[in-house]
Enzyme design. Structure first.
Site, PDB file in Angstrom:
ATOM      1  N   LYS A  98     -55.521  47.577  34.190  1.00  0.00           N
ATOM      2  CA  LYS A  98     -54.687  47.574  32.982  1.00  0.00           C
ATOM      3  C   LYS A  98     -53.795  46.346  32.898  1.00  0.00           C
ATOM      4  O   LYS A  98     -53.409  45.943  31.801  1.00  0.00           O
ATOM      5  CB  LYS A  98     -53.882  48.868  32.876  1.00  0.00           C
ATOM      6  CG  LYS A  98     -52.929  49.160  34.022  1.00  0.00           C
ATOM      7  CD  LYS A  98     -51.543  48.625  33.801  1.00  0.00           C
ATOM      8  CE  LYS A  98     -50.652  48.955  34.979  1.00  0.00           C
ATOM      9  NZ  LYS A  98     -49.399  48.161  34.965  1.00  0.00           N
ATOM     10  N   LYS A 134     -64.135  50.011  42.581  1.00  0.00           N
ATOM     11  CA  LYS A 134     -63.074  50.883  42.094  1.00  0.00           C
ATOM     12  C   LYS A 134     -63.443  52.349  42.314  1.00  0.00           C
ATOM     13  O   LYS A 134     -64.348  52.887  41.668  1.00  0.00           O
ATOM     14  CB  LYS A 134     -62.836  50.633  40.603  1.00  0.00           C
ATOM     15  CG  LYS A 134     -61.642  51.355  40.034  1.00  0.00           C
ATOM     16  CD  LYS A 134     -60.340  50.749  40.505  1.00  0.00           C
ATOM     17  CE  LYS A 134     -59.152  51.358  39.779  1.00  0.00           C
ATOM     18  NZ  LYS A 134     -57.873  50.798  40.244  1.00  0.00           N
ATOM     19  N   LYS A 147     -50.977  42.358  39.298  1.00  0.00           N
ATOM     20  CA  LYS A 147     -49.827  42.105  38.425  1.00  0.00           C
ATOM     21  C   LYS A 147     -49.465  40.619  38.434  1.00  0.00           C
ATOM     22  O   LYS A 147     -49.225  40.014  37.385  1.00  0.00           O
ATOM     23  CB  LYS A 147     -48.634  42.954  38.859  1.00  0.00           C
ATOM     24  CG  LYS A 147     -48.862  44.453  38.741  1.00  0.00           C
ATOM     25  CD  LYS A 147     -47.739  45.247  39.367  1.00  0.00           C
ATOM     26  CE  LYS A 147     -47.914  46.745  39.155  1.00  0.00           C
ATOM     27  NZ  LYS A 147     -49.196  47.266  39.661  1.00  0.00           N
ATOM     28  N   GLY A 160     -48.018  53.028  37.186  1.00  0.00           N
ATOM     29  CA  GLY A 160     -48.309  54.449  37.369  1.00  0.00           C
ATOM     30  C   GLY A 160     -47.069  55.315  37.491  1.00  0.00           C
ATOM     31  O   GLY A 160     -47.090  56.499  37.141  1.00  0.00           O
ATOM     32  N   ASN A 161     -45.950  54.722  37.985  1.00  0.00           N
ATOM     33  CA  ASN A 161     -44.731  55.518  38.147  1.00  0.00           C
ATOM     34  C   ASN A 161     -44.132  55.951  36.819  1.00  0.00           C
ATOM     35  O   ASN A 161     -43.229  56.780  36.781  1.00  0.00           O
ATOM     36  CB  ASN A 161     -43.687  54.734  38.958  1.00  0.00           C
ATOM     37  CG  ASN A 161     -43.262  53.449  38.279  1.00  0.00           C
ATOM     38  OD1 ASN A 161     -44.078  52.727  37.709  1.00  0.00           O
ATOM     39  ND2 ASN A 161     -41.990  53.138  38.357  1.00  0.00           N
TER      40      ASN A 161
END
Length: 313
Positions: free
Chosen positions: A213, A128, A275, A10-11
């Site tokens: 994602k 979510k 991740k 997101g960064n």
């Protein structure tokens, strides 16, 4: 030629300026890092999140929805944000490629559908959060108007809608992605985890869900036979005992070691855990290496083997 899938955190897009121009400027800084992979001669597929953009669009729809101008369903909103981020990132990459003298390189964005299983347990346990916050009274009214929605209280801040987050089982455009990469196109794909679809009697139907994602990035990397999955985030290394006096940054780690850390609950569910799990899945499926490091650590990754490298074993 090394083929890589680069998953942007997101960064890479987040900014204090939510306007289109503000987000586009943020992606120009991201493009400077990504072009370093192209300069190295790599074939590059770029994936990205879209949570804030989906949230903004849902708020806009909430404010302006009417019978004549109805709000779009979540799968359509996902595809719309794939397009807007693809536009900003494509333009940013073209600008940086020109600055680097790589004017022969082509950039493309592909709207990506991610197939999920209708029997995935996630559909029975939506977790979510998406869209705006509501008071209790507003949430009751929203629930009446949308009886299939699940509304939950969110940490004392109000009520929000939650949707399922199933695991991807296939990427419908994976062959097209592979062909474009074979043709040396720098490709933006799998935006926001892809648009979730379910196969019903030979027809694909959009689903009111959100896919992580990182898991979609792994599935794309697996299906197009990538040599590496590189997950770029806000930190340069995965760490155990994070935030404690004995915090330890991880360098090269085997899958079995990483699984042990997962069992010890070393990684936060909402941030580092997906991740790490996606990286483990990629290594187990392909035998190739997965890397987690910072967006601004790309040069050190390529030159000094920086970051956390998850390998077979």
């Amino acid at each position: 030629m090394k083929r890589i899938v680069v998953a942007l955190g997101g960064n890479a897009i987040l900014t204090d300026d939510p306007t289109a121009s503000g987000q586009a400027r943020a992606l120009e800084a991201t493009a400077k890092q990504l072009v370093k992979f192209v300069q190295k001669g790599y074939q590059v597929v770029i994936t990205h999140g879209n949570g804030p953009q989906v949230g903004n669009l849902l708020l806009q729809q909430e404010a302006g929805s009417s019978t004549k101008n109805p709000a779009m369903p979540l799968d359509t909103v996902g595809s719309m944000t794939q397009g807007e981020i693809g536009l900003w990132l494509s333009n940013a990459l073209n600008k940086e490629l020109t600055s680097a003298g790589l004017t022969d390189k082509r950039v493309a964005t592909i709207m990506t559908r991610t197939e999920v299983d209708a029997t995935d347990p996630a559909f029975s346990n939506p977790t979510k959060p998406i869209g705006p916050f509501y008071s209790h009274a507003e949430a009751e009214k929203v629930k009446t108007l949308n009886p299939t929605w699940t509304m939950v209280e969110d940490a004392g801040r109000g009520y929000r809608r939650v949707v399922a987050s199933p695991k991807p089982i296939n990427i419908l455009e994976s062959k097209e992605i592979a062909k474009l990469v074979d043709d040396d196109t720098i490709l933006i794909a799998g935006g926001g985890g892809g648009v979730p679809v379910i196969e019903q009697d030979g027809v694909y139907v959009g689903s009111e869900a959100v896919i992580d994602k990182d898991f979609t990035s792994e599935k794309i990397a697996e299906l197009i036979h990538a040599d590496e999955l590189i997950i770029l985030t806000a930190v340069n290394n995965v760490a155990i005992n994070f935030g404690k006096a004995d915090e330890k940054c991880l360098g090269t780690v085997t899958v079995s070691e990483m699984n042990g850390y997962v069992e010890d609950q070393q990684f936060a569910k909402g941030s580092m855990l997906p991740k790490v799990l996606a990286a483990i899945d990629f290594v187990k499926a392909t035998g190739n290496e997965a890397i987690i490091t910072g967006l601004n650590n790309v040069e050190a990754l390529m030159n000094d083997h920086a970051g956390t490298h998850i390998v077979a074993g």
